[in-house]
Scaffold this active site. Structure first.
Site, PDB file in Angstrom:
ATOM      1  N   GLY A 117       0.796  -1.229   0.000  1.00  0.00           N
ATOM      2  CA  GLY A 117       0.000   0.000   0.000  1.00  0.00           C
ATOM      3  C   GLY A 117       0.821   1.268   0.000  1.00  0.00           C
ATOM      4  CD  GLU A 125      -1.197  -2.902  -4.622  1.00  0.00           C
ATOM      5  OE1 GLU A 125      -0.397  -2.359  -5.380  1.00  0.00           O
ATOM      6  OE2 GLU A 125      -1.062  -2.877  -3.386  1.00  0.00           O
TER       7      GLU A 125
HETATM    8  C1  5RP Z   1       1.318  -0.188  -4.014  1.00  0.00           C
HETATM    9  C2  5RP Z   1       2.064  -1.314  -3.408  1.00  0.00           C
HETATM   10  C3  5RP Z   1       3.418  -1.617  -3.963  1.00  0.00           C
HETATM   11  O1  5RP Z   1       3.439  -2.939  -4.382  1.00  0.00           O
HETATM   12  C4  5RP Z   1       4.434  -1.400  -2.877  1.00  0.00           C
HETATM   13  O2  5RP Z   1       4.278  -0.084  -2.350  1.00  0.00           O
HETATM   14  C5  5RP Z   1       5.854  -1.572  -3.415  1.00  0.00           C
HETATM   15  O3  5RP Z   1       6.146  -0.517  -4.282  1.00  0.00           O
HETATM   16  P1  5RP Z   1       7.484  -0.454  -5.132  1.00  0.00           P
HETATM   17  O4  5RP Z   1       7.473  -1.608  -6.051  1.00  0.00           O
HETATM   18  O5  5RP Z   1       7.383   0.881  -5.831  1.00  0.00           O
HETATM   19  O6  5RP Z   1       8.639  -0.477  -4.167  1.00  0.00           O
HETATM   20  O7  5RP Z   1       1.633  -1.984  -2.500  1.00  0.00           O
HETATM   21  O8  5RP Z   1       0.121   0.076  -3.315  1.00  0.00           O
END
Ligand code: 5RP
Length: 240
Positions: A117, A125
Site C-alpha cells: 500500500g 491489490e
Molecule cells: C502499491 C504497493 C506496492 O506494491 C508497494 O508499495 C511496493 O512498491 P514499489 O514496487 O514501488 O517499491 O503496494 O500500493
C-alpha cells in the site's frame, strides 16, 4: 533466465546499504523472473508500483506473443502503462478468476506476512490477489525485514474519517488524493507486534475499507532479487 537460488535468506539489507540504481536493478531482476511465468492465454493480475513497472516493461517486450493473455490492473496507472505497451487490460469482473497475480510489497517478514500500500493501491491489490489462483510477490532484497514495522497503509471512508482515525489510534491521513474508489489513504504508525492481531483489529474498525497487511496464506511465492541473484521463497498459499 535469472539464476535461482534455494538458499536461506541472507541477513536483511537496509535501504541505506543500497543506492537507488542497485535497488532498481534488483527490482528489474525479480520482475523479469516473474514475467517468465506468464504465457499466452493466461488471465493475469498486475499490481502497482515501481517493481511492477519493471514487470510491465518485460511483458511489453513480449506483447506480440501475449495477444490472447488478459490482464487486470490494480490501479489506473498500471492500466494505462499496460495498454500503452500493447497488453489487453480488462475489468476484474469481466475476467473473473485469475490464473496468476504479480505484485510488489513494501515489507516481507520471515513468516511471509506483507505490508503493501505504499502506492495506496492495497485495496484493489488485495482483491486481485485474492482472485488469483497463484499470487506471486516480487521484491528487491531490502524489502525483507526481520520484523514488520509501521507505517501500515489503511484505506478509509471519507464519512466520519476523524472518528475512524481516532478509533484506530496512531493513524494519519496521507497527503495524497482520493483512491480510485473515492476513499482516503491513511497510515497507521503504531507498533506491529502481532501482525494477525493488528490485521484483525484494523479490519474490525468501522470506516476501514482495507488495510495493507497481507497474510502468508494469501501468497503463493515471493521472488526476491539481491546481490546474490534471484531467490524464490514459498508462500503460505497451497498450489491449486
Ligand atoms: C502499491 C504497493 C506496492 O506494491 C508497494 O508499495 C511496493 O512498491 P514499489 O514496487 O514501488 O517499491 O503496494 O500500493
Amino acid at each position: 533466465m535469472a539464476s535461482d537460488r534455494a538458499s536461506e535468506a541472507p541477513a536483511p539489507l537496509s535501504r541505506e546499504d543500497l543506492d537507488p540504481a542497485t535497488i532498481a536493478r534488483f527490482k528489474d531482476a525479480a520482475a523479469r523472473a516473474a514475467a517468465e511465468l506468464i504465457q499466452d492465454g493466461m488471465r493475469v493480475g498486475l499490481g502497482t508500483g515501481s517493481t511492477v513497472a519493471h514487470l510491465l516493461s518485460a511483458l511489453g517486450e513480449r506483447a506480440g506473443e501475449l495477444t490472447r493473455a488478459r490482464f487486470v490492473a490494480t490501479s489506473p496507472a498500471t492500466a494505462a502503462v499496460a495498454r500503452e505497451l500493447g497488453l489487453t487490460v480488462e475489468e476484474l469482473d469481466e475476467v473473473g478468476e485469475l490464473d496468476i497475480g504479480i505484485d510488489g510489497a513494501d515489507q516481507v517478514d520471515p513468516a511471509g506476512w506483507l505490508v503493501k500500500g505504499g502506492g495506496g493501491a492495497h485495496t484493489r491489490e488485495k482483491i486481485v490477489a485474492a482472485s488469483a489462483r497463484r499470487f506471486v510477490v516480487i521484491v528487491s532484497a531490502e524489502k525483507e525485514v526481520a520484523r514488520l514495522g509501521p507505517p501500515v497503509p489503511v484505506e478509509v471512508l471519507r464519512f466520519g474519517v476523524q472518528r475512524t482515525l481516532s478509533a484506530l489510534g496512531d493513524t494519519r491521513l496521507r497527503d495524497v488524493g482520493a483512491s480510485p474508489d473515492g476513499n482516503l489513504i491513511a497510515d497507521y504508525a503504531g507498533p506491529v507486534t502481532d501482525a494477525r492481531a493488528l490485521a484483525d483489529r484494523l479490519s474490525a474498525t468501522p470506516g476501514v475499507v482495507e488495510h495493507g497487511l497481507f497474510p502468508p496464506e494469501m501468497v503463493s511465492e515471493i521472488i526476491v532479487a539481491g546481490a546474490d541473484g534471484v531467490r524464490r521463497r514459498a508462500g503460505g498459499k497451497p498450489p491449486s
